[in-house]
Design a protein around this motif. Structure first.
Motif, PDB file in Angstrom:
ATOM      1  N   ALA A 335     -33.683  35.955 -16.571  1.00  0.00           N
ATOM      2  CA  ALA A 335     -33.277  34.789 -15.791  1.00  0.00           C
ATOM      3  C   ALA A 335     -32.370  33.860 -16.582  1.00  0.00           C
ATOM      4  CB  ALA A 335     -34.505  34.026 -15.307  1.00  0.00           C
ATOM      5  N   CYS A 336     -32.605  33.767 -17.889  1.00  0.00           N
ATOM      6  CA  CYS A 336     -31.785  32.888 -18.724  1.00  0.00           C
ATOM      7  C   CYS A 336     -30.322  33.299 -18.727  1.00  0.00           C
ATOM      8  CB  CYS A 336     -32.317  32.881 -20.154  1.00  0.00           C
ATOM      9  SG  CYS A 336     -33.744  31.789 -20.404  1.00  0.00           S
ATOM     10  N   ARG A 337     -30.035  34.557 -18.450  1.00  0.00           N
ATOM     11  CA  ARG A 337     -28.668  35.028 -18.459  1.00  0.00           C
ATOM     12  C   ARG A 337     -27.969  34.799 -17.116  1.00  0.00           C
ATOM     13  NH1 ARG A 337     -31.129  39.328 -21.615  1.00  0.00           N
ATOM     14  NH2 ARG A 337     -31.319  40.669 -19.775  1.00  0.00           N
ATOM     15  N   VAL A 338     -28.730  34.337 -16.129  1.00  0.00           N
ATOM     16  CA  VAL A 338     -28.179  34.166 -14.783  1.00  0.00           C
ATOM     17  C   VAL A 338     -28.261  32.716 -14.309  1.00  0.00           C
ATOM     18  CG1 VAL A 338     -28.219  35.022 -12.409  1.00  0.00           C
ATOM     19  CG2 VAL A 338     -28.994  36.505 -14.272  1.00  0.00           C
ATOM     20  N   ALA A 339     -29.401  32.087 -14.547  1.00  0.00           N
ATOM     21  CA  ALA A 339     -29.647  30.732 -14.033  1.00  0.00           C
ATOM     22  C   ALA A 339     -28.834  29.691 -14.792  1.00  0.00           C
ATOM     23  CB  ALA A 339     -31.137  30.407 -14.146  1.00  0.00           C
ATOM     24  N   SER A 340     -28.648  28.538 -14.166  1.00  0.00           N
ATOM     25  CA  SER A 340     -28.006  27.416 -14.851  1.00  0.00           C
ATOM     26  C   SER A 340     -29.032  26.575 -15.587  1.00  0.00           C
ATOM     27  CB  SER A 340     -27.250  26.544 -13.850  1.00  0.00           C
ATOM     28  OG  SER A 340     -28.139  25.964 -12.914  1.00  0.00           O
TER      29      SER A 340
END
Length: 372
Positions: A335-340
């Motif tokens: 998720a860290c690679r996608v979310a803001s």
């Protein structure tokens, strides 16, 4: 970071079998009418190892636009997502509450009081109660604690609730859940005076939360903490698409109602939902509260989405002294690679729950004494 290396999509598209033609730079993409397409409007289905790189490229413009509205945060290592620090935010809220309680004590000589009833000897429940008592002490709230054996009768619990209902020094009553199986949870929660229902579980409070034009006296603490984090980090809710994963009475349902009150367009995902991944991928805001470790993968998320992870699940970890570690409902690394922006587990929503309990108790005391 990858966002500092790639300035357009052409490098990434060599490894992504999305189309046979090479994509032009983002700044030159146009629609059929010749208008420049914004990177945030681009959607795709990742199907290769370049998924995270392309996500980072698409996210870069979005992150630059939103960074000014978020409070200072710690960047997740090797990722684009900003950390929504619930531990730090909860401390700030506790400091604010302590100031208000001191002001109330000096002005009218009143100190708010919170009563907690614990039934049984569950270690997790005892830990929660101990943490709540400690939090009360840090802000100046007087705590009352009752510990009853597992085999006590339902009537004994109701007797203590009645006593606290009639005690003017008690502004909030909390019955620690879960209760033993031989007790009727609904009867016990309904017995708490609505004016002291700082957990926000009384049906009248939930009913008011569900109705337009009505305001509950209290909002359930965990959902309230989720929304407070969004507010304090400057995340816009109005007009956004939000997905709540889970429909429990404690978190999922009230969280969805709170988002709707903030003028978000809300979808609730549950065990019978079809195409849950596709629905979640449309959301600007995701609140995950399903109690299943790492259920939500990075591929479920829309680039730039804000993720609030309520889950706290133990998973085996031989490298940990305890033999396990705690993870959320969202696969954090992906998720860290996608979310803001995203809440960590632990250190995200958990500390906010207790902070909101203290806030509700203060509000109760202010209301009964008409203290502004």
């Amino acid at each position: 970071m990858a966002s500092a290396i790639f300035t357009d999509c052409s490098s990434a598209t060599k490894a992504v079998a999305m189309t046979s033609a090479r994509l032009p730079p983002l700044s030159k993409l146009k629609d059929q009418q010749g208008a420049v397409i914004s990177p945030r409007s681009i959607s795709f289905r990742p199907n290769s190892r370049s998924y995270s790189l392309l996500n980072t490229v698409l996210y870069t413009t979005r992150a630059m636009a939103s960074s000014a509205s978020l409070s200072p945060v710690v960047m997740a290592e090797d990722s684009s997502a900003k950390i929504i620090d619930g531990k730090l935010t909860a401390k700030q809220i506790r400091d604010e509450i302590a100031i208000e309680i001191s002001r109330m004590k000096e002005s009218i000589g009143v100190v708010p009081g919170l009563a907690v009833i614990l039934v049984g000897d569950r270690k997790d429940s005892a830990t929660y109660v101990r943490n709540k008592k400690k939090a009360c002490e840090t802000v100046g709230i007087k705590s009352f604690e009752v510990s009853l054996p597992e085999d006590c009768s339902e009537q004994e619990v109701l007797t203590y609730i009645s006593k606290f209902n009639d005690d003017p020094s008690v502004n909030g009553i909390l019955v620690q859940l879960p209760l033993p199986s031989h007790m009727n949870e609904q009867n016990i929660l309904n017995a708490v005076c609505i004016e002291k229902d700082v957990d926000g579980f009384h049906p009248l409070n939930i009913g008011r939360l569900a109705m337009r034009g009505r305001d509950p006296l209290f909002v359930p603490c965990t959902p309230k903490g989720c929304i407070e984090l969004l507010h304090r980090y400057g995340v816009e809710i109005r007009g956004k698409r939000a997905v709540v994963i889970g429909r429990s009475n404690i978190v999922g349902m009230p969280a969805a109602m709170l988002l709707q009150r903030e003028d978000a367009t809300v979808t609730i995902i549950h065990s019978r939902t079809k195409n849950a991944e596709e629905i979640t991928r449309q959301a600007d805001i995701v609140i995950a509260a399903v109690g299943q470790a790492n259920m939500v993968k990075g591929s479920w998320l829309k680039p730039g989405a804000v993720v609030i992870d309520v889950g706290i699940n133990p998973v085996e970890d031989s490298s940990s002294p305890r033999g396990y570690r705690l993870v959320g409902d969202v696969c954090y690394e992906e998720a860290c690679r996608v979310a803001s922006a995203i809440t960590p587990v632990p250190g995200g929503v958990g500390p906010m729950t207790i902070a909101m309990l203290l806030s509700n108790t203060l509000d109760s005391a202010k209301r009964v004494h008409n203290f502004k």
